[in-house]
Motif scaffolding. Structure first.
Motif, PDB file in Angstrom:
ATOM      1  N   ILE A  50      47.395 -53.367   2.825  1.00 45.13           N
ATOM      2  CA  ILE A  50      48.294 -52.700   3.503  1.00 45.13           C
ATOM      3  C   ILE A  50      48.430 -51.346   3.338  1.00 45.13           C
ATOM      4  O   ILE A  50      48.257 -50.622   4.491  1.00 45.13           O
ATOM      5  N   VAL A  51      48.208 -50.814   2.284  1.00 45.12           N
ATOM      6  CA  VAL A  51      48.172 -49.294   2.214  1.00 45.12           C
ATOM      7  C   VAL A  51      46.733 -48.619   2.904  1.00 45.12           C
ATOM      8  O   VAL A  51      47.017 -47.677   3.340  1.00 45.12           O
ATOM      9  N   PHE A  52      45.528 -49.483   2.881  1.00 44.00           N
ATOM     10  CA  PHE A  52      44.562 -48.917   3.547  1.00 44.00           C
ATOM     11  C   PHE A  52      44.671 -48.795   4.872  1.00 44.00           C
ATOM     12  O   PHE A  52      44.552 -47.877   5.649  1.00 44.00           O
ATOM     13  N   VAL A  53      45.143 -49.831   5.527  1.00 43.10           N
ATOM     14  CA  VAL A  53      45.454 -50.118   7.082  1.00 43.10           C
ATOM     15  C   VAL A  53      46.682 -49.007   7.495  1.00 43.10           C
ATOM     16  O   VAL A  53      46.237 -48.403   8.435  1.00 43.10           O
ATOM     17  N   VAL A  54      47.388 -48.814   6.599  1.00 45.51           N
ATOM     18  CA  VAL A  54      48.596 -47.836   6.857  1.00 45.51           C
ATOM     19  C   VAL A  54      47.555 -46.317   6.838  1.00 45.51           C
ATOM     20  O   VAL A  54      48.002 -45.439   7.771  1.00 45.51           O
ATOM     21  N   ALA A  55      46.841 -46.071   6.097  1.00 43.29           N
ATOM     22  CA  ALA A  55      46.115 -44.666   6.036  1.00 43.29           C
ATOM     23  C   ALA A  55      45.205 -44.628   7.103  1.00 43.29           C
ATOM     24  O   ALA A  55      45.217 -43.566   7.797  1.00 43.29           O
ATOM     25  N   LEU A  56      44.511 -45.701   7.559  1.00 40.22           N
ATOM     26  CA  LEU A  56      43.749 -45.695   8.784  1.00 40.22           C
ATOM     27  C   LEU A  56      44.645 -45.438  10.215  1.00 40.22           C
ATOM     28  O   LEU A  56      44.199 -44.681  10.947  1.00 40.22           O
ATOM     29  N   VAL A  57      45.904 -46.057  10.108  1.00 37.56           N
ATOM     30  CA  VAL A  57      46.703 -45.888  11.153  1.00 37.56           C
ATOM     31  C   VAL A  57      47.051 -44.333  11.153  1.00 37.56           C
ATOM     32  O   VAL A  57      47.445 -43.705  12.406  1.00 37.56           O
ATOM     33  N   GLY A  58      47.621 -43.906  10.165  1.00 38.85           N
ATOM     34  CA  GLY A  58      47.913 -42.276   9.970  1.00 38.85           C
ATOM     35  C   GLY A  58      46.807 -41.553  10.439  1.00 38.85           C
ATOM     36  O   GLY A  58      47.087 -40.579  11.182  1.00 38.85           O
ATOM     37  N   VAL A  59      45.473 -41.761  10.263  1.00 41.92           N
ATOM     38  CA  VAL A  59      44.608 -40.941  11.102  1.00 41.92           C
ATOM     39  C   VAL A  59      44.557 -41.115  12.573  1.00 41.92           C
ATOM     40  O   VAL A  59      44.593 -39.949  13.304  1.00 41.92           O
ATOM     41  N   LEU A  60      44.699 -42.261  13.065  1.00 38.80           N
ATOM     42  CA  LEU A  60      44.995 -42.429  14.529  1.00 38.80           C
ATOM     43  C   LEU A  60      46.028 -41.650  15.056  1.00 38.80           C
ATOM     44  O   LEU A  60      45.948 -41.186  16.165  1.00 38.80           O
ATOM     45  N   VAL A  61      47.094 -41.733  14.250  1.00 36.53           N
ATOM     46  CA  VAL A  61      48.369 -40.900  14.732  1.00 36.53           C
ATOM     47  C   VAL A  61      48.196 -39.519  14.782  1.00 36.53           C
ATOM     48  O   VAL A  61      48.578 -38.933  15.631  1.00 36.53           O
ATOM     49  N   ASP A  62      47.409 -39.029  14.034  1.00 38.05           N
ATOM     50  CA  ASP A  62      47.365 -37.506  13.865  1.00 38.05           C
ATOM     51  C   ASP A  62      46.207 -37.282  15.021  1.00 38.05           C
ATOM     52  O   ASP A  62      46.174 -36.154  15.309  1.00 38.05           O
ATOM     53  N   ALA A  63      45.300 -38.227  15.531  1.00 36.74           N
ATOM     54  CA  ALA A  63      44.506 -37.833  16.301  1.00 36.74           C
ATOM     55  C   ALA A  63      44.836 -37.842  17.699  1.00 36.74           C
ATOM     56  O   ALA A  63      44.797 -37.064  18.405  1.00 36.74           O
ATOM     57  N   PHE A  64      46.115 -38.709  18.073  1.00 32.75           N
ATOM     58  CA  PHE A  64      46.585 -39.245  19.326  1.00 32.75           C
ATOM     59  C   PHE A  64      47.929 -38.768  19.705  1.00 32.75           C
ATOM     60  O   PHE A  64      48.419 -38.588  20.841  1.00 32.75           O
ATOM     61  N   ALA A  65      48.859 -38.508  18.568  1.00 32.35           N
ATOM     62  CA  ALA A  65      50.435 -38.274  18.741  1.00 32.35           C
ATOM     63  C   ALA A  65      50.420 -36.827  19.075  1.00 32.35           C
ATOM     64  O   ALA A  65      49.588 -35.909  18.427  1.00 32.35           O
ATOM     65  N   THR A  66      51.672 -36.498  19.678  1.00 36.45           N
ATOM     66  CA  THR A  66      51.946 -35.065  19.900  1.00 36.45           C
ATOM     67  C   THR A  66      52.287 -34.302  18.527  1.00 36.45           C
ATOM     68  O   THR A  66      52.832 -35.247  17.522  1.00 36.45           O
ATOM     69  N   ARG A  67      52.195 -32.989  18.265  1.00 34.78           N
ATOM     70  CA  ARG A  67      52.562 -32.348  17.207  1.00 34.78           C
ATOM     71  C   ARG A  67      54.021 -32.682  16.621  1.00 34.78           C
ATOM     72  O   ARG A  67      54.121 -32.862  15.288  1.00 34.78           O
ATOM     73  N   GLY A  68      55.060 -32.899  17.594  1.00 33.85           N
ATOM     74  CA  GLY A  68      56.498 -32.927  16.872  1.00 33.85           C
ATOM     75  C   GLY A  68      56.397 -34.540  16.718  1.00 33.85           C
ATOM     76  O   GLY A  68      56.963 -34.727  15.663  1.00 33.85           O
ATOM     77  N   ALA A  69      55.700 -35.316  17.425  1.00 37.74           N
ATOM     78  CA  ALA A  69      55.976 -36.776  16.833  1.00 37.74           C
ATOM     79  C   ALA A  69      55.291 -37.129  15.710  1.00 37.74           C
ATOM     80  O   ALA A  69      55.682 -37.854  15.006  1.00 37.74           O
ATOM     81  N   ARG A  70      54.062 -36.539  15.221  1.00 42.97           N
ATOM     82  CA  ARG A  70      53.406 -36.546  14.187  1.00 42.97           C
ATOM     83  C   ARG A  70      54.175 -36.414  12.949  1.00 42.97           C
ATOM     84  O   ARG A  70      54.196 -37.144  11.956  1.00 42.97           O
TER      85      ARG A  70
END
Length: 524
Positions: free
Chosen positions: A30-50
């Motif tokens: 669970i923690v590992f998947v959350v870390a990977l999703v966090g990387v994707l969020v930082d790559a594709f989400a807008t600055r305010g959304a991140r």
């Protein structure tokens, strides 16, 4: 007609894949998947959304993993072909790490400390001292990569305490350490100090990792395996490779002593604690200590338990040196974070006193102490982040003069936390020390307890010195201000303070839980 060599090779070398029970590894996954999703969020989400998504994602992941740990209560198994062990002590320490990580996320997510809105730098790539460096101090942005870095580090910590294989343990050590090297250099203010801390931590950490890896190599040379259980079996048949055995034990101990901040491997601690962003310092002080001690307990109790009469004198020496160095050098500090850093060194020595007991009570006392110390130290660093000047945190002790008169509630809370670190009765610090000292006495380590009591008395002096400075000195004319708006930081201080009080007044439920875990013991 000759047979195809590829077919013959396939017929003679059949590889059986390991059987993996993914449900038993669910907290880690669970923690590992959350870390990977966090990387994707930082790559594709807008600055305010991140900035909104990342703390919610990290906090939600830690809560989900904590639920998974609770569901696995009572599980006792070796998984992934002997690489990972799930047992009661492992689950206890994994749950502790997740709770501390959740509190640390609250500190990192705080946006109301000053005009900049956070302790994490807006852009780590900006050169310190440049025009951009000055402008970013008041920027509302932050380097949101800090959140997935924290989650990756927590993944490494959870794997570190669960490793049943020295090579897997080394991989976990690197997973937990590398993000911390980066996080240490992300302070918004005092950028040069922060980057210096990150560099020192990285270089010294690399040396300690090399020692650990050499220890793994010698363990394999001695036992023909890097699984802890097989190393333990080989210890019972000591033969011509005794040199490999003792070299392995010594080198592994050096690597682990570095991570817990034990003397003489503590030199990184004050510099890194001082230069890192305070939320990251709190995270390291609590989470890393739990992870490192969890691995230390597993290595010493499982792999080298048969050599306890050989490593016990060394452990005594390191514990005494650690307590003395931490207590004495803390007396000379003028920076509040450096003082707490040397306090952490002294507490590492107190924890080693429990380990020296080499019994079930020692394991129980050490686990209980880790919980009590973690809550108190996170709350203490959270308080430090609230006392500020125009340059950031009021780190010099002279700036805390008269704080008890201008902000009595905050000063009173900080005083209570300092008294808990000193081990005053009716605080968690007293019950924690009582647990480890009692285990040491029952394990015939009474002289070590006497030294620990003397060092506790010395340590009480520098804690009381801060209290006297706050309540019995005149406030400075242009003294620091206490931020009154940060809800998340106040919540962290409140949780840590209440836990410190409750575990001092009514510690039995947690002691029973730690005792159950210790009695169940490590699986091999």
């Amino acid at each position: 007609m000759s047979a195809d060599p590829t077919v013959l090779l396939a017929q003679t070398q059949k590889i059986t894949p390991p059987s993996i029970e993914y449900s038993s590894l669910s907290p880690l996954l669970i923690v590992f998947v959350v870390a990977l999703v966090g990387v994707l969020v930082d790559a594709f989400a807008t600055r305010g959304a991140r900035r909104v998504i990342q703390p919610v994602l990290a906090g939600g992941g830690f809560i989900a993993a904590l639920v998974a740990v609770a569901v696995l209560h009572g599980r006792h198994a070796v998984l992934a072909s002997g690489a990972v062990a799930i047992d009661a002590p492992t689950l206890f320490m994994q749950g502790t790490i997740l709770v501390f990580a959740l509190l640390s996320v609250l500190l990192v997510a705080e946006r109301r400390l000053d005009s900049s809105g956070g302790a994490i730098v807006a852009s780590a790539a900006i050169t310190p001292g440049s025009k951009g460096s000055t402008a970013q101090q008041t920027s509302a942005d932050m380097q949101t990569e800090a959140y997935p870095l924290m989650v990756f580090s927590v993944t490494g910590m959870m794997l570190f305490v669960a490793s049943n294989n020295l090579l897997v343990m080394f991989v976990a050590l690197e997973i937990l350490s590398l993000p911390l090297y980066l996080l240490a250099g992300l302070a918004r203010r005092r950028r040069l100090l922060s980057q210096e801390a990150a560099m020192k931590y990285f270089l010294l950490g690399a040396f300690s990792s090399a020692f650990f890896l050499y220890g793994v190599a010698f363990a394999y040379g001695f036992a023909g395996s890097v699984e802890l259980g097989k190393v333990a079996d080989a210890v019972g048949t000591v033969g011509k490779n005794d040199l490999y055995l003792y070299l392995s034990l010594g080198l592994l101990a050096v690597g682990l002593f570095f991570k817990i901040g034990a003397a003489p491997f503590h030199s990184w601690t004050p510099d890194v604690y001082q230069g890192s962003p305070t939320p990251v310092t709190a995270f390291m002080a609590a989470g890393t200590k739990v992870a490192a001690f969890g691995a230390l307990l597993r290595v010493f109790y499982v792999a080298f338990g048969g050599l306890r009469w050989d490593w016990r004198p060394v452990l005594w020496t390191v514990a005494i040196l650690t307590m003395v160095v931490g207590a004495v050098l803390a007396l000379t500090q003028r920076d509040i974070k450096r003082m707490l850093a040397y306090s952490a060194v002294a507490h590492a020595g107190f924890l080693l006193v429990g380990l020296a007991g080499t019994n079930t009570d020692g394991l129980r006392g050490s686990m209980f102490y880790l919980v009590t110390y973690g809550f108190t130290t996170i709350a203490a660093f959270a308080v430090v982040s609230l006392v500020r000047t125009s340059d950031g945190e009021a780190s010099d002790l002279s700036q805390w003069r008269g704080l008890g008169r201008t902000s009595p509630l905050l000063a009173g809370t900080f005083s209570f936390l300092l008294l808990a670190l000193a081990g005053i009765p009716l605080t968690s610090g007293f019950t924690g020390k009582f647990a480890v000292f009692q285990a040491a006495i029952e394990g015939d380590a009474t002289p070590l307890v006497v030294v620990a009591l003397v060092c506790s008395a010395i340590a009480a002096f520098f804690y009381v010195r801060v209290i006297v400075l706050m309540f019995f000195s005149e406030p400075l004319a242009e003294g620091p201000v206490v931020v009154t708006r940060p809800t998340l930081t106040f919540a962290t201080v409140g949780i840590g303070t209440v836990a410190t009080l409750v575990l001092g007044v009514a510690p039995q439920p947690l002691l029973d839980l730690a005792n159950t875990a210790a009695t169940s013991g490590f699986v091999r």
